[in-house]
Write a protein that holds these residues in place. Structure first.
Motif, PDB file in Angstrom:
ATOM      1  N   THR A  26       1.063  -1.504  -0.360  1.00 30.20           N
ATOM      2  CA  THR A  26      -0.147  -0.177  -0.028  1.00 30.20           C
ATOM      3  C   THR A  26       1.061   1.110   0.102  1.00 30.20           C
ATOM      4  O   THR A  26       0.638   1.871   0.769  1.00 30.20           O
ATOM      5  CB  THR A  26      -1.029  -0.290   1.073  1.00 30.20           C
ATOM      6  OG1 THR A  26      -0.066   0.194   2.720  1.00 30.20           O
ATOM      7  CG2 THR A  26      -1.722  -1.023   1.330  1.00 30.20           C
ATOM      8  N   MET A  46      -3.799  -6.104  -1.785  1.00 34.42           N
ATOM      9  CA  MET A  46      -3.449  -4.919  -0.763  1.00 34.42           C
ATOM     10  C   MET A  46      -2.319  -5.902   0.419  1.00 34.42           C
ATOM     11  O   MET A  46      -3.271  -6.163   1.622  1.00 34.42           O
ATOM     12  CB  MET A  46      -3.670  -3.622  -0.990  1.00 34.42           C
ATOM     13  CG  MET A  46      -4.199  -3.571  -2.311  1.00 34.42           C
ATOM     14  SD  MET A  46      -3.442  -2.817  -3.611  1.00 34.42           S
ATOM     15  CE  MET A  46      -2.109  -1.794  -2.966  1.00 34.42           C
ATOM     16  N   PHE A  47      -1.466  -5.201   0.672  1.00 39.05           N
ATOM     17  CA  PHE A  47      -0.866  -5.020   1.906  1.00 39.05           C
ATOM     18  C   PHE A  47       0.043  -4.048   2.355  1.00 39.05           C
ATOM     19  O   PHE A  47       0.755  -3.579   1.249  1.00 39.05           O
ATOM     20  CB  PHE A  47      -0.135  -6.233   2.408  1.00 39.05           C
ATOM     21  CG  PHE A  47       1.639  -6.746   1.512  1.00 39.05           C
ATOM     22  CD1 PHE A  47       2.452  -5.999   1.831  1.00 39.05           C
ATOM     23  CD2 PHE A  47       1.574  -7.147  -0.139  1.00 39.05           C
ATOM     24  CE1 PHE A  47       3.158  -5.973   1.218  1.00 39.05           C
ATOM     25  CE2 PHE A  47       2.482  -6.571  -0.858  1.00 39.05           C
ATOM     26  CZ  PHE A  47       3.700  -6.700  -0.155  1.00 39.05           C
ATOM     27  N   ASP A  48       0.369  -4.082   4.018  1.00 32.47           N
ATOM     28  CA  ASP A  48       1.289  -2.780   4.399  1.00 32.47           C
ATOM     29  C   ASP A  48       2.740  -3.664   4.308  1.00 32.47           C
ATOM     30  O   ASP A  48       2.614  -5.127   4.918  1.00 32.47           O
ATOM     31  CB  ASP A  48       1.028  -2.994   5.998  1.00 32.47           C
ATOM     32  CG  ASP A  48       1.531  -1.794   6.812  1.00 32.47           C
ATOM     33  OD1 ASP A  48       1.111  -0.906   7.246  1.00 32.47           O
ATOM     34  OD2 ASP A  48       2.542  -1.612   5.976  1.00 32.47           O
ATOM     35  N   THR A 101       4.819  -2.712   5.799  1.00 30.93           N
ATOM     36  CA  THR A 101       5.818  -3.238   7.106  1.00 30.93           C
ATOM     37  C   THR A 101       5.502  -4.304   7.500  1.00 30.93           C
ATOM     38  O   THR A 101       6.135  -4.985   8.669  1.00 30.93           O
ATOM     39  CB  THR A 101       5.501  -1.992   8.750  1.00 30.93           C
ATOM     40  OG1 THR A 101       4.178  -3.052   8.729  1.00 30.93           O
ATOM     41  CG2 THR A 101       5.917  -0.783   8.167  1.00 30.93           C
ATOM     42  N   THR A 102       4.449  -5.308   7.255  1.00 31.56           N
ATOM     43  CA  THR A 102       3.701  -6.617   7.638  1.00 31.56           C
ATOM     44  C   THR A 102       5.388  -7.226   7.065  1.00 31.56           C
ATOM     45  O   THR A 102       5.383  -7.733   6.358  1.00 31.56           O
ATOM     46  CB  THR A 102       2.693  -6.882   6.421  1.00 31.56           C
ATOM     47  OG1 THR A 102       1.931  -5.998   6.964  1.00 31.56           O
ATOM     48  CG2 THR A 102       2.354  -8.389   7.634  1.00 31.56           C
ATOM     49  N   THR A 103       5.416  -8.503   8.610  1.00 30.06           N
ATOM     50  CA  THR A 103       6.170  -9.424   8.693  1.00 30.06           C
ATOM     51  C   THR A 103       6.010 -11.014   7.823  1.00 30.06           C
ATOM     52  O   THR A 103       6.446 -11.650   7.772  1.00 30.06           O
ATOM     53  CB  THR A 103       6.918  -9.926   9.509  1.00 30.06           C
ATOM     54  OG1 THR A 103       5.803  -9.925  10.576  1.00 30.06           O
ATOM     55  CG2 THR A 103       8.052  -8.119  11.024  1.00 30.06           C
ATOM     56  N   ASP A 104       4.832 -11.219   7.599  1.00 34.64           N
ATOM     57  CA  ASP A 104       3.969 -12.902   7.459  1.00 34.64           C
ATOM     58  C   ASP A 104       3.076 -12.050   6.452  1.00 34.64           C
ATOM     59  O   ASP A 104       1.948 -11.468   6.567  1.00 34.64           O
ATOM     60  CB  ASP A 104       3.923 -13.186   9.239  1.00 34.64           C
ATOM     61  CG  ASP A 104       2.912 -14.287   8.665  1.00 34.64           C
ATOM     62  OD1 ASP A 104       3.783 -14.878   7.842  1.00 34.64           O
ATOM     63  OD2 ASP A 104       2.322 -14.879   9.661  1.00 34.64           O
ATOM     64  N   PHE A 120      12.127 -14.970   7.940  1.00 34.97           N
ATOM     65  CA  PHE A 120      11.873 -13.410   8.001  1.00 34.97           C
ATOM     66  C   PHE A 120      12.819 -12.625   7.716  1.00 34.97           C
ATOM     67  O   PHE A 120      12.870 -11.132   7.783  1.00 34.97           O
ATOM     68  CB  PHE A 120      11.108 -12.410   9.591  1.00 34.97           C
ATOM     69  CG  PHE A 120       9.431 -13.105   9.488  1.00 34.97           C
ATOM     70  CD1 PHE A 120       8.851 -13.422   9.121  1.00 34.97           C
ATOM     71  CD2 PHE A 120       9.360 -12.899  11.185  1.00 34.97           C
ATOM     72  CE1 PHE A 120       7.377 -14.720   9.024  1.00 34.97           C
ATOM     73  CE2 PHE A 120       8.299 -13.947  10.738  1.00 34.97           C
ATOM     74  CZ  PHE A 120       7.084 -14.124  10.344  1.00 34.97           C
ATOM     75  N   SER A 145      -6.894  -6.927   3.768  1.00 32.95           N
ATOM     76  CA  SER A 145      -5.665  -6.940   4.372  1.00 32.95           C
ATOM     77  C   SER A 145      -4.559  -5.947   4.663  1.00 32.95           C
ATOM     78  O   SER A 145      -3.586  -6.332   5.624  1.00 32.95           O
ATOM     79  CB  SER A 145      -5.104  -7.829   2.188  1.00 32.95           C
ATOM     80  OG  SER A 145      -3.712  -8.256   2.744  1.00 32.95           O
ATOM     81  N   PRO A 146      -4.860  -4.777   3.654  1.00 31.14           N
ATOM     82  CA  PRO A 146      -3.925  -3.747   4.366  1.00 31.14           C
ATOM     83  C   PRO A 146      -3.868  -2.975   5.527  1.00 31.14           C
ATOM     84  O   PRO A 146      -3.301  -2.566   6.098  1.00 31.14           O
ATOM     85  CB  PRO A 146      -4.672  -2.542   3.848  1.00 31.14           C
ATOM     86  CG  PRO A 146      -5.315  -3.395   2.774  1.00 31.14           C
ATOM     87  CD  PRO A 146      -6.238  -4.612   2.389  1.00 31.14           C
TER      88      PRO A 146
END
Lengths: 394, 298
Positions: free
Chosen positions: A176, A204-206, A208-211, B219, B268-269
């Motif tokens: 995003t 969509m994804f942030d 800073t997401t780690t997973d 990670f 999801s966002p």
């Protein structure tokens, strides 16, 4: 007596400065080019380093050829870390304190867009080295220039590759950011406008997401033929890893939205799982270079013991173009430089000359490199040995 | 969003798996706080150090097969670093009379955070690395999981178990629990509380280092990889209750579940936002956290 002597010396110094000793010294001071690029996380540090290498070689080349307007060129490097506020602070410092006359090296669209908002007031031109979002140039600011593919041709490249392979179900997984949102929307728009008939799932994804496993489970449930990976830096690699875990890869095809797999550490990060990855590239070592590009490639190979990749080529070309614009304008005054950039035709690394016309939309002040999709068919391939899976326009 | 029972089960399992790993980090923070009464803002940097030690040990010395030995070395390495740093940075807070102890601890640990992060960039560069893992994909019911993640999950549970035994069944654990309840009383009983502080700090950062080592193949390893995990750790201790060990585990599981389910079936966002919504909800219902005790003021 001693005090009178000090006062006398100070007065003499003041007179000398007034009579022109200081301006004479200023004439000898180098012209400053600013480089704002990500050199620490969460920025795309690998590309930042490559752009920096190219820019440094560019400045060395300019100085070897006698500099610009009789003065040397100095490069002042600032780390944006991919953060808008850090990039803006760097631009202000470059222009206000260091008197930079041109600023380039941008990798993150968000940083470039934020800097342009300040630059349009402060006046010193910027050049997006590898920033793809439309708004970098689409706002039609006089100061905003770019040497990179914008959203439309990039989306056209992977949609062309998908059509060539007759795939129908496509998952777009995008971060995003200005970059991710712009590309995801452009992909959907072209599917609709060109009536391609693709069934597109957009997630969509942030960043800073780690997973990203929950998102990729959704992708898996959609059963896509191909996945467009629009992550930048760590998320891009995380998507590749976790797509393998869920079993999405190697069954489906994946294309990354930029040439991250061209980085030397790609195979260290992914090993066997890197095989089969496709990526958008703007340059292949099989591409034809200009004479200047060949000279740069030779110097780069000698210094870094590896062939140059796109970000380095663009960092080099940006420095050369600004130097040529100053020569044409015979001035470092921003308006004269901007006029020279708009009206001139410049030689960069590509055989296609660089021009920056006042065109419509995101093509304003924009030179776009050739676009292709490269594919790693075996482990430890390099961009030079990767398969050319698709070339836009062919 | 696509919905099916299988997808729901997969998402729940995925959330629980990541939740246990979050809990390991939170446990370190809450443990240090319960003994030393200090929030360690540099906790993520010990996670980062653990991940770098794991990478160097696996990639250059031991090889992928010996990942578990590398994880033990990483935990031991961060334990030693904690043992060295605590007397220099944290002990002065208690050894000398000091007003505004919390302010001192905040400034010192944030300075440590910046120092360690800059050192990582200087020594390892800004690039990402990944220690090799030869563990095969494991199926947990309908959910395929990286072998490294399953190994991390099992090791995290094991570490939590060992931690519980040490705290509940050993003399050191008894002393640490006593110090958590009343430092002055422990001191008057002839126990060296400064030494206990150093041990507690070192155990706390070793848990973070172990998390970093276990999660490194998943990670990746880079200078700021601990930043997000630290935020999760603090969310968990607010949910579970500051100083509560069961709270850290339950908080971690809840956070993992809420994030996974929200990302998969709501939007999801906003994956990171769901955790904060849970924090706000817990603060409204139980301001001291699910397992936290109301503070007593003299």
């Amino acid at each position: 007596m001693q005090r009178r002597g000090v006062l006398g010396a100070a007065s003499l110094l003041a007179v000398l400065v007034t009579l022109g000793f200081a301006p004479a010294r200023a004439q000898q001071e180098p012209i400053v080019f600013g480089l704002i690029t990500p050199l620490s996380p969460p920025g795309e540090t690998a590309l930042g380093q490559l752009a920096k290498r190219g820019a440094e070689l560019g400045v060395d080349y300019i100085n070897e050829k006698g500099g610009v307007l009789g003065r040397k060129v100095a490069l002042s490097v600032h780390d944006s870390a991919g953060k808008n506020e850090q990039g803006v602070a760097a631009y202000r410092r470059l222009v206000s304190s260091e008197k930079a006359v041109a600023v380039f090296g941008f990798i993150h669209s968000g940083v470039n867009i934020a800097v342009n908002e300040v630059a349009k007031e402060m006046g010193v031109p910027t050049m997006g080295t590898q920033t793809g979002a439309s708004d970098v140039t689409a706002k039609k600011y006089d100061i905003a220039f770019r040497t990179h593919a914008v959203d439309a041709p990039r989306a056209a490249a992977w949609l062309g590759w998908i059509q060539k392979n007759k795939w129908k179900r496509i998952s777009v997984i995008a971060e995003t950011t200005d970059y991710g949102i712009g590309l995801a929307k452009e992909t959907e728009k072209q599917n609709k406008d060109k009536n391609l008939g693709l069934e597109i799932q957009t997630i969509m994804f942030d960043r800073t997401t780690t997973d990203l496993l929950p998102q990729l489970l959704q992708v898996k449930a959609f059963k896509p033929d191909a996945i467009v990976n629009i992550g930048v830096g760590q998320p891009l690699d995380l998507i590749i890893t976790q797509a393998h875990t869920t079993g999405l890869l190697p069954g489906a095809q994946m294309v990354t939205s930029y040439d991250a797999p061209a980085r030397p550490q790609f195979w260290q990060l992914h090993g066997d799982k890197g095989v089969g990855i496709n990526f958008i590239a703007f340059y292949s070592p099989k591409s034809e270079l200009s004479d200047l590009g060949k000279e740069f490639a030779k110097r780069y190979q000698a210094k870094f013991n590896e062939p140059p990749v796109y970000a380095a080529l663009n960092g080099f070309a940006n420095a050369i173009v600004f130097a040529e614009a100053i020569k044409t304008a015979n001035s470092t005054e921003p308006k004269a430089m901007i006029k020279a950039l708009e009206e001139g035709s410049f030689t960069g690394w590509s055989t296609s000359p660089l021009t920056f016309p006042r065109a419509e939309g995101p093509l304003w002040h924009n030179w776009s490199p050739p676009l292709m999709v490269l594919r790693y068919a075996t482990k430890d391939q390099t961009p030079a040995t990767a398969e050319v899976a698709y070339v836009l326009g062919q | 969003m696509i919905f099916s029972t299988e997808l729901l089960v997969q998402t729940v399992l995925s959330g629980l798996m990541v939740g246990v790993l979050y809990a390991l980090m939170a446990l370190g923070i809450t443990f240090i706080y319960s003994i030393v009464k200090t929030i360690n803002w540099a906790m993520g940097e010990f996670y980062m150090i653990g991940s770098y030690i794991q990478f160097v040990a696996v990639h250059y010395v031991l090889g992928a097969r010996w990942w578990w030995l590398a994880a033990i070395i990483s935990a031991a390495g961060t334990f030693l670093i904690g043992l060295i740093l605590e007397p220099i940075l944290i002990k002065p807070m208690y050894a000398r009379p000091m007003q505004r102890r919390d302010d001192y601890a905040t400034v010192v640990t944030i300075a440590l955070l910046l120092l360690l992060r800059s050192l990582a960039v200087a020594l390892g560069g800004p690039n990402q690395y990944r220690p090799e893992s030869d563990l095969p994909v494991v199926w947990i019911g309908p959910l395929p999981q990286e072998g490294a993640r399953v190994a991390a999950f099992v090791c995290a549970l094991l570490a939590l178990g060992i931690f519980w035994v040490v705290i509940k069944k050993t003399w050191v654990g008894l002393a640490l629990r006593a110090a958590a309840q009343n430092r002055l009383a422990v001191q008057t009983s002839g126990v060296d509380v400064y030494r206990l502080d150093a041990i507690a700090f070192a155990i706390g950062v070793a848990l973070a280092g172990l998390s970093g080592a276990l999660l490194a193949p998943l990670f990746m390893v880079f200078p700021t990889n601990g930043a997000v995990t630290t935020v999760k750790g603090f969310e968990i201790i607010v949910i579970g209750g500051l100083g509560s060990i069961p709270g850290a585990l339950i908080g971690g599981l809840l956070l993992g579940l809420v994030e996974s389910l929200g990302a998969a079936f709501v939007s999801s966002p906003y994956q990171n936002v769901y955790g904060f919504l849970l924090v706000i909800l817990v603060l409204i219902i139980r301001p001291n956290g699910l397992f936290g005790e109301r503070g007593r003021e003299a």
